[in-house]
Design a protein around this motif. Sequence first.
Motif: not given
Length: 143
Positions: A118-143
């Motif tokens: 229904k959400d096309m996966g948007s919840i998992l997208w948001a949770e993935t970005v949050k988890a990456i930012r929390r564990m890897n604050p120095e890693t640059t991220l491109e989505t």
Amino acid sequence: MNTETIELKKPAPKPKWLRVKLPTGKKYTALRGLVDKYDLHTICTSGSCPNMGECWTEGTATFMILGNICTRSCGFCGVKTGRPETVDWDEPEKVARSIKLMEIKHAVITSVDRDDLKDMGSILWAETVKAIRRMNPETTLET
């Protein structure tokens, strides 16, 4: 009857830059092991990218979330098409942990299309970005 000989030209050799070296080395082997261990998907492997070894050796990886099977069938893409498996709700943590373990400097996140959700996966997208930012604050991220 024409007995004239036709001379065929040999095709020009392919340019050297077109050739891609097979992925090798300790860094590549370690990254490949972590991707397999945590059952992660990358567009590198799923899409048969010829530059995988170069990127992984440089500390860049493109993670593909929401599974390994796409609901669409784009002619230019090498990812399997069909009915996707169930969503792995632990995937955001797995991806973030793997980025940390792999010491990825620049992570790229992409996904298969999930028209079945229904959400096309948007919840998992948001949770993935949050988890990456929390564990890897120095890693640059491109989505």
